[in-house]
Write a protein that holds these residues in place. Structure first.
Motif, PDB file in Angstrom:
ATOM      1  N   GLY A  18       0.811  -1.213   0.000  1.00 47.30           N
ATOM      2  CA  GLY A  18       0.000   0.000   0.000  1.00 47.30           C
ATOM      3  C   GLY A  18       0.844   1.264   0.000  1.00 47.30           C
ATOM      4  O   GLY A  18       0.561   2.212  -0.726  1.00 47.30           O
ATOM      5  N   ARG A  19       1.872   1.268   0.786  1.00 42.84           N
ATOM      6  CA  ARG A  19       2.739   2.452   0.848  1.00 42.84           C
ATOM      7  C   ARG A  19       3.491   2.656  -0.468  1.00 42.84           C
ATOM      8  O   ARG A  19       3.688   3.773  -0.916  1.00 42.84           O
ATOM      9  N   ARG A  20       3.919   1.559  -1.084  1.00 40.18           N
ATOM     10  CA  ARG A  20       4.608   1.675  -2.373  1.00 40.18           C
ATOM     11  C   ARG A  20       3.652   2.236  -3.440  1.00 40.18           C
ATOM     12  O   ARG A  20       4.030   3.101  -4.228  1.00 40.18           O
ATOM     13  N   ALA A  21       2.427   1.756  -3.443  1.00 38.44           N
ATOM     14  CA  ALA A  21       1.432   2.251  -4.399  1.00 38.44           C
ATOM     15  C   ALA A  21       1.145   3.736  -4.162  1.00 38.44           C
ATOM     16  O   ALA A  21       1.058   4.514  -5.115  1.00 38.44           O
ATOM     17  N   MET A  22       1.024   4.140  -2.902  1.00 35.63           N
ATOM     18  CA  MET A  22       0.761   5.554  -2.602  1.00 35.63           C
ATOM     19  C   MET A  22       1.929   6.441  -3.046  1.00 35.63           C
ATOM     20  O   MET A  22       1.716   7.547  -3.533  1.00 35.63           O
ATOM     21  N   ARG A  23       3.145   5.963  -2.893  1.00 39.75           N
ATOM     22  CA  ARG A  23       4.299   6.740  -3.372  1.00 39.75           C
ATOM     23  C   ARG A  23       4.244   6.917  -4.884  1.00 39.75           C
ATOM     24  O   ARG A  23       4.507   7.999  -5.400  1.00 39.75           O
ATOM     25  N   LYS A  77      -9.391  -4.232   7.190  1.00 38.41           N
ATOM     26  CA  LYS A  77      -8.626  -4.735   8.330  1.00 38.41           C
ATOM     27  C   LYS A  77      -7.490  -3.815   8.746  1.00 38.41           C
ATOM     28  O   LYS A  77      -7.144  -3.728   9.908  1.00 38.41           O
ATOM     29  N   LEU A  78      -6.895  -3.106   7.779  1.00 38.42           N
ATOM     30  CA  LEU A  78      -5.705  -2.312   8.077  1.00 38.42           C
ATOM     31  C   LEU A  78      -5.974  -0.817   8.215  1.00 38.42           C
ATOM     32  O   LEU A  78      -5.073  -0.061   8.554  1.00 38.42           O
ATOM     33  N   GLY A  79      -7.198  -0.382   7.942  1.00 33.60           N
ATOM     34  CA  GLY A  79      -7.486   1.046   8.016  1.00 33.60           C
ATOM     35  C   GLY A  79      -6.564   1.817   7.088  1.00 33.60           C
ATOM     36  O   GLY A  79      -6.117   1.305   6.067  1.00 33.60           O
ATOM     37  N   LEU A  80      -6.278   3.044   7.444  1.00 30.58           N
ATOM     38  CA  LEU A  80      -5.400   3.862   6.606  1.00 30.58           C
ATOM     39  C   LEU A  80      -3.937   3.490   6.757  1.00 30.58           C
ATOM     40  O   LEU A  80      -3.096   3.975   6.002  1.00 30.58           O
ATOM     41  N   GLU A  81      -3.619   2.618   7.708  1.00 35.41           N
ATOM     42  CA  GLU A  81      -2.239   2.174   7.869  1.00 35.41           C
ATOM     43  C   GLU A  81      -1.703   1.579   6.565  1.00 35.41           C
ATOM     44  O   GLU A  81      -0.546   1.733   6.227  1.00 35.41           O
ATOM     45  N   VAL A  82      -2.595   0.921   5.805  1.00 36.32           N
ATOM     46  CA  VAL A  82      -2.174   0.304   4.556  1.00 36.32           C
ATOM     47  C   VAL A  82      -1.690   1.351   3.544  1.00 36.32           C
ATOM     48  O   VAL A  82      -0.875   1.054   2.683  1.00 36.32           O
ATOM     49  N   MET A  83      -2.154   2.595   3.676  1.00 41.49           N
ATOM     50  CA  MET A  83      -1.806   3.638   2.718  1.00 41.49           C
ATOM     51  C   MET A  83      -0.826   4.655   3.286  1.00 41.49           C
ATOM     52  O   MET A  83      -0.189   5.367   2.536  1.00 41.49           O
ATOM     53  N   GLY A  84      -0.754   4.747   4.569  1.00 41.90           N
ATOM     54  CA  GLY A  84       0.149   5.710   5.182  1.00 41.90           C
ATOM     55  C   GLY A  84      -0.400   7.125   5.122  1.00 41.90           C
ATOM     56  O   GLY A  84      -1.494   7.386   4.621  1.00 41.90           O
ATOM     57  N   PRO A  85       0.366   8.098   5.628  1.00 40.25           N
ATOM     58  CA  PRO A  85      -0.094   9.479   5.724  1.00 40.25           C
ATOM     59  C   PRO A  85      -0.250  10.190   4.381  1.00 40.25           C
ATOM     60  O   PRO A  85      -0.925  11.216   4.308  1.00 40.25           O
ATOM     61  N   LEU A  86       0.343   9.666   3.316  1.00 36.34           N
ATOM     62  CA  LEU A  86       0.215  10.316   2.009  1.00 36.34           C
ATOM     63  C   LEU A  86      -1.229  10.405   1.551  1.00 36.34           C
ATOM     64  O   LEU A  86      -1.626  11.374   0.912  1.00 36.34           O
ATOM     65  N   PHE A  87      -2.040   9.394   1.858  1.00 38.75           N
ATOM     66  CA  PHE A  87      -3.434   9.397   1.418  1.00 38.75           C
ATOM     67  C   PHE A  87      -4.180  10.595   1.986  1.00 38.75           C
ATOM     68  O   PHE A  87      -4.855  11.322   1.265  1.00 38.75           O
ATOM     69  N   LYS A  88      -4.042  10.823   3.276  1.00 35.52           N
ATOM     70  CA  LYS A  88      -4.718  11.965   3.907  1.00 35.52           C
ATOM     71  C   LYS A  88      -4.222  13.277   3.298  1.00 35.52           C
ATOM     72  O   LYS A  88      -5.018  14.166   2.988  1.00 35.52           O
ATOM     73  N   THR A  89      -2.925  13.400   3.105  1.00 34.55           N
ATOM     74  CA  THR A  89      -2.350  14.614   2.527  1.00 34.55           C
ATOM     75  C   THR A  89      -2.937  14.892   1.145  1.00 34.55           C
ATOM     76  O   THR A  89      -3.336  16.012   0.836  1.00 34.55           O
ATOM     77  N   ILE A  90      -3.003  13.861   0.319  1.00 35.06           N
ATOM     78  CA  ILE A  90      -3.525  14.021  -1.043  1.00 35.06           C
ATOM     79  C   ILE A  90      -5.016  14.354  -1.015  1.00 35.06           C
ATOM     80  O   ILE A  90      -5.476  15.248  -1.723  1.00 35.06           O
ATOM     81  N   MET A  91      -5.796  13.637  -0.195  1.00 35.24           N
ATOM     82  CA  MET A  91      -7.244  13.870  -0.166  1.00 35.24           C
ATOM     83  C   MET A  91      -7.606  15.241   0.369  1.00 35.24           C
ATOM     84  O   MET A  91      -8.634  15.803   0.004  1.00 35.24           O
ATOM     85  N   GLU A 113     -14.535   8.135   9.980  1.00 31.23           N
ATOM     86  CA  GLU A 113     -13.691   6.988  10.307  1.00 31.23           C
ATOM     87  C   GLU A 113     -12.208   7.360  10.376  1.00 31.23           C
ATOM     88  O   GLU A 113     -11.472   6.822  11.193  1.00 31.23           O
ATOM     89  N   PHE A 114     -11.776   8.307   9.527  1.00 32.79           N
ATOM     90  CA  PHE A 114     -10.347   8.576   9.407  1.00 32.79           C
ATOM     91  C   PHE A 114      -9.956  10.033   9.657  1.00 32.79           C
ATOM     92  O   PHE A 114      -8.775  10.376   9.601  1.00 32.79           O
ATOM     93  N   GLY A 115     -10.937  10.918   9.876  1.00 32.84           N
ATOM     94  CA  GLY A 115     -10.617  12.326  10.132  1.00 32.84           C
ATOM     95  C   GLY A 115     -10.136  13.081   8.907  1.00 32.84           C
ATOM     96  O   GLY A 115      -9.433  14.085   9.020  1.00 32.84           O
ATOM     97  N   ILE A 116     -10.538  12.650   7.716  1.00 36.63           N
ATOM     98  CA  ILE A 116     -10.106  13.289   6.467  1.00 36.63           C
ATOM     99  C   ILE A 116     -11.208  14.201   5.957  1.00 36.63           C
ATOM    100  O   ILE A 116     -12.357  13.783   5.798  1.00 36.63           O
TER     101      ILE A 116
END
Length: 135
Positions: A18-23, A77-91, A113-116
Motif C-alpha cells: 500500500g505504501r509503495r502504491a501511494m508513493r 482490516k488495516l485502516g489507513l495504515e495500509v496507505m500511510g499518511p500520504l493518502f490523507k495529505t492528497i485527499m 472513520e479517518f478524520g479526512i
C-alpha cells in the motif's frame, strides 16, 4: 499484487504494498500538477457508523511511456495504515482534483472513520445529472 503488476491493477492488502502504491500515485500527481485522482470506495458508507472496506485509486497516464496507475487498498482490516499518511495529505489537498461518483457517503465516512476532510472533489454523479438535464 504490486509486485506482479507495478502499475496495477493491483490489490494492496499489506502495508508495504500500500505504501509503495501511494508513493507511485503521489509521484505521478507531483510530476503532472492538475492531473486528477479517481477515487472509488466500497463498504457501509455514510453516517457516523460508516466503515470503508476498500478504496480504489486511479491516475491516468499523461506522458509517453507512462501507464495508468490502478490500485485497490484493503482498508477493512488495516485502516489507513495500509496507505500511510500520504493518502490523507492528497485527499485534503484542494490542488489535486478528485473525481468521485456520488461522494456524500464517501466523504462522510472518510471524515468520521479517518478524520479526512476531502477538498477539490468533483462529484461525477452531479456532473452527469447536470449534463443530462441540459440536453
Amino acid at each position: 499484487t504490486i509486485d506482479e503488476c507495478p502499475n496495477g491493477p493491483a490489490f494492496c492488502g499489506i502495508v508495504v504494498h500500500g505504501r509503495r502504491a501511494m508513493r507511485k500515485i503521489n509521484q505521478r500527481l507531483q510530476l503532472h500538477p492538475g492531473i486528477s485522482l479517481s477515487v472509488d470506495t466500497e463498504g457501509l458508507l455514510g453516517g457516523r457508523n460508516g466503515h470503508m472496506e476498500l478504496i480504489q485509486l486511479s491516475v491516468d497516464a499523461v506522458a509517453e511511456g507512462e501507464q495508468q496507475l490502478i490500485f485497490v487498498f484493503d482498508t477493512d482490516k488495516l485502516g489507513l495504515e495500509v496507505m500511510g499518511p500520504l493518502f490523507k495529505t492528497i485527499m485534503e489537498d484542494g490542488g489535486v482534483p478528485k473525481i468521485l461518483h456520488g461522494s456524500d457517503g464517501d466523504n462522510a465516512t472518510l471524515f468520521n472513520e479517518f478524520g479526512i476532510t476531502t477538498r477539490g472533489v468533483l462529484q461525477a454523479l452531479c456532473a452527469s445529472t447536470l449534463s443530462h438535464t441540459h440536453r
